[in-house]
Design a protein around this motif. Structure first.
Motif, PDB file in Angstrom:
ATOM      1  N   LYS A  34     -11.681 -12.481   2.132  1.00  0.00           N
ATOM      2  CA  LYS A  34     -10.493 -11.621   2.164  1.00  0.00           C
ATOM      3  C   LYS A  34      -9.764 -11.747   0.833  1.00  0.00           C
ATOM      4  O   LYS A  34      -9.756 -12.796   0.213  1.00  0.00           O
ATOM      5  N   ASP A  37      -4.123  -7.323  -0.892  1.00  0.00           N
ATOM      6  CA  ASP A  37      -3.939  -5.933  -1.294  1.00  0.00           C
ATOM      7  C   ASP A  37      -2.910  -5.925  -2.428  1.00  0.00           C
ATOM      8  O   ASP A  37      -1.839  -6.527  -2.295  1.00  0.00           O
ATOM      9  N   THR A  40       0.636  -4.193  -0.988  1.00  0.00           N
ATOM     10  CA  THR A  40       1.416  -4.819   0.075  1.00  0.00           C
ATOM     11  C   THR A  40       1.324  -6.344   0.081  1.00  0.00           C
ATOM     12  O   THR A  40       2.180  -7.009   0.644  1.00  0.00           O
ATOM     13  N   TRP A  42      -0.973  -7.937   1.714  1.00  0.00           N
ATOM     14  CA  TRP A  42      -1.645  -8.338   2.941  1.00  0.00           C
ATOM     15  C   TRP A  42      -3.090  -8.692   2.638  1.00  0.00           C
ATOM     16  O   TRP A  42      -3.721  -8.082   1.776  1.00  0.00           O
ATOM     17  N   GLY A  44      -7.020  -8.690   3.295  1.00  0.00           N
ATOM     18  CA  GLY A  44      -7.954  -7.777   3.945  1.00  0.00           C
ATOM     19  C   GLY A  44      -9.264  -7.745   3.199  1.00  0.00           C
ATOM     20  O   GLY A  44      -9.412  -8.314   2.118  1.00  0.00           O
ATOM     21  N   SER A  45     -10.246  -7.097   3.796  1.00  0.00           N
ATOM     22  CA  SER A  45     -11.548  -6.943   3.154  1.00  0.00           C
ATOM     23  C   SER A  45     -12.170  -5.647   3.657  1.00  0.00           C
ATOM     24  O   SER A  45     -11.655  -5.001   4.568  1.00  0.00           O
TER      25      SER A  45
END
Length: 93
Positions: A34, A37, A40, A42, A44-45
């Motif tokens: 991951k 971002d 943001t 945050w 993720g992937s």
């Protein structure tokens, strides 16, 4: 090749009940790490299999599904429950 983990959920430490601890879960291993971002922040992937969790009534059913779909898998044994039997009077010794 996709790899998966097959395991039984442990009892929730915040509750006294044992709901859903008899079911077995198949979860995919993450294919990529991951990353945050840039907009943001945050994590993720691009790996969408991370969102999939399949439930099975028995370990054998989960293994049969993984073999049928051609998944490499590892079975993680459920932790053994240890009962700590004591009476209320033991609190005041």
């Amino acid at each position: 090749m996709a790899t998966a983990r097959i395991f039984q959920r442990p009892k929730n430490a915040m509750q006294s009940g044992r709901a859903r601890t008899d079911r077995w879960t198949l979860e995919f291993e993450p294919a990529e790490p991951k990353r945050p971002d840039p907009l943001t922040g945050w994590a993720g992937s691009g790996d969408t299999r991370d969102q999939i969790r399949l439930g099975f009534p028995t370990k054998e059913a989960a293994i049969a599904y993984a073999e049928r779909e051609g998944l490499a898998f590892t079975v993680i044994a459920a932790p053994e429950r240890k009962l700590k039997l004591q009476s209320y009077a033991d609190n005041f010794r």
